[in-house]
Scaffold this active site. Structure first.
Site, mmCIF file in Angstrom:
data_model
loop_
_atom_site.group_PDB
_atom_site.id
_atom_site.type_symbol
_atom_site.label_atom_id
_atom_site.label_comp_id
_atom_site.label_asym_id
_atom_site.label_seq_id
_atom_site.Cartn_x
_atom_site.Cartn_y
_atom_site.Cartn_z
ATOM 1 N N GLU A 1 16.024 -27.313 -12.364
ATOM 2 C CA GLU A 1 16.153 -28.449 -10.958
ATOM 3 C C GLU A 1 16.522 -29.725 -11.178
ATOM 4 O OE1 GLU A 1 12.849 -28.000 -8.923
ATOM 5 O OE2 GLU A 1 13.291 -26.076 -8.487
ATOM 6 N N ALA B 1 18.258 -22.576 -19.156
ATOM 7 C CA ALA B 1 18.581 -23.074 -20.907
ATOM 8 C C ALA B 1 19.619 -22.067 -21.275
ATOM 9 C CB ALA B 1 17.548 -23.378 -20.795
ATOM 10 N N CYS C 1 -18.389 -18.629 -40.484
ATOM 11 C CA CYS C 1 -19.479 -19.783 -39.929
ATOM 12 C C CYS C 1 -20.029 -18.251 -39.114
ATOM 13 C CB CYS C 1 -19.560 -20.833 -39.294
ATOM 14 S SG CYS C 1 -18.426 -20.912 -37.453
ATOM 15 N N CYS D 1 -11.375 -20.254 -35.815
ATOM 16 C CA CYS D 1 -12.909 -19.806 -35.082
ATOM 17 C C CYS D 1 -12.903 -21.232 -34.047
ATOM 18 C CB CYS D 1 -13.376 -20.023 -36.307
ATOM 19 S SG CYS D 1 -15.294 -20.201 -36.434
ATOM 20 N N GLY E 1 13.814 -28.056 -20.420
ATOM 21 C CA GLY E 1 12.710 -26.544 -19.651
ATOM 22 C C GLY E 1 11.878 -27.190 -19.586
ATOM 23 N N HIS F 1 1.496 -27.840 -28.531
ATOM 24 C CA HIS F 1 0.180 -26.518 -27.854
ATOM 25 C C HIS F 1 -0.070 -25.974 -28.852
ATOM 26 C CE1 HIS F 1 1.192 -28.715 -24.122
ATOM 27 N NE2 HIS F 1 1.017 -29.708 -24.483
ATOM 28 N N CYS G 1 -16.047 -15.038 -36.968
ATOM 29 C CA CYS G 1 -15.944 -15.705 -38.181
ATOM 30 C C CYS G 1 -16.396 -15.459 -38.930
ATOM 31 C CB CYS G 1 -15.836 -17.766 -37.139
ATOM 32 S SG CYS G 1 -15.619 -17.963 -38.849
ATOM 33 N N GLN H 1 6.116 -27.964 -26.602
ATOM 34 C CA GLN H 1 4.843 -27.330 -25.709
ATOM 35 C C GLN H 1 4.548 -25.942 -25.495
ATOM 36 O OE1 GLN H 1 4.773 -30.217 -22.594
ATOM 37 N NE2 GLN H 1 6.805 -30.425 -22.181
ATOM 38 N N ILE I 1 3.789 -21.666 -26.643
ATOM 39 C CA ILE I 1 2.984 -21.275 -27.559
ATOM 40 C C ILE I 1 3.027 -19.599 -27.801
ATOM 41 C CG2 ILE I 1 1.127 -22.800 -27.121
ATOM 42 C CD1 ILE I 1 -0.451 -20.312 -24.986
#
Length: 277
Positions: free
Chosen positions: A245, A261, A180, A162, A217, A154, A177, A136, A138
């Site tokens: 936790e 971790a 476009c 774009c 995590g 994600h 872009c 998850q 990025i």
């Protein structure tokens, strides 16, 4: 490059739905967990016996690399701007401020380096080649660590596309872009947007075919990513949870490892190696 699962995963049918433990059961009272060596060895034995392993990782994996998590003290969702500019409406309503915010976040992440947890997952893939990594996050740190075939649910903040036609481009946020002439945006999933269909489809397929799912995590409380451990356990996979936790799904897990971790994953992989000896 199109995403895909290794052929060994594709050639295997989904496991029969043998698991009867209800994964929607959450903790209703305080539970105490620890991570003695015996517990780590128990988790290692499950990984050692597995043919196919799926690892679902969240923000806790990258915390030791200096990247804040989301909901704890100092987390990304504590300040209003982080929430505001993490919604697709901000891109539409104020693309300049939106681009400035995400450019600053990209700069912060660009200085981060993989920690011991990322490197441990790279080692796990060497020991058990049929290990599928679904994240998850990025930050792209799993790829920096040398991990293979990472499915990013994600997106990746270090990439741009774009916002209108979807053309991928390595250019800076806020650039125009070339196809476009709309503003470029980070290639991440914002609030109000769906997850990328192909990555989610492959992750769900992997969850239905794995022997063990290791959740690291993340609370696994936000859908649709939270459905992955539920799919896996409904298809008879073993569930290992690892977080700082006790996770919400702890009572449905086969093994629960409570701790950081960057400390637990290297210890777990070392234990897997010992079982190979």
């Amino acid at each position: 490059m199109p995403l895909s699962l290794p052929s060994a995963w594709l050639n295997r049918p989904a496991q029969q739905q043998l698991r009867r433990v209800p994964l929607d059961l959450v903790l209703t009272h305080t539970m105490t967990f620890s991570c003695p060596a015996a517990t780590i060895r128990e988790a290692a034995l499950l990984l050692r016996r597995a043919n196919r392993i799926l690892v679902l990782s969240g923000a806790g994996l990258s915390k030791a690399s200096g990247i804040p998590t989301y909901r704890d003290s100092g987390g990304l969702w504590v300040t209003g701007d982080n929430l505001k500019y993490s919604h697709i409406d901000a891109y539409r309503e104020d693309p300049v401020s939106f681009s400035e915010f995400w450019a600053a976040r990209r700069k912060e992440i660009s200085f981060a380096r993989p920690n011991a947890a990322h490197l441990a997952l790279k080692q796990l893939q060497k020991i058990k080649p049929e290990t599928l990594l679904v994240t998850q996050n990025i930050d792209g740190l799993l790829q920096q660590a040398g991990c293979d075939g990472v499915l990013e649910l994600h997106g990746n903040l270090l990439s741009s596309r774009c916002g209108s036609c979807g053309l991928p481009d390595p250019g800076a946020l806020g650039d125009i872009c070339r196809r476009c002439f709309s503003p470029m945006r980070p290639d991440v999933v914002l609030f109000g947007e769906p997850l990328p269909e192909q990555a989610l489809f492959l992750a769900e397929m992997g969850a239905s075919r794995c022997d063990v799912i290791l959740v690291v995590g993340t609370t696994a409380a936000v859908y649709p990513a939270a459905e992955l451990p539920r799919i896996a356990t409904r298809c008879a996979a073993k569930l290992i949870l690892m977080d700082v936790e006790p996770p919400l799904l702890a009572r449905a897990a086969d093994v629960v490892l409570v701790g950081k971790a960057e400390e637990l994953l290297p210890a777990l992989v070392r234990a897997v190696l010992e079982n190979f000896a």
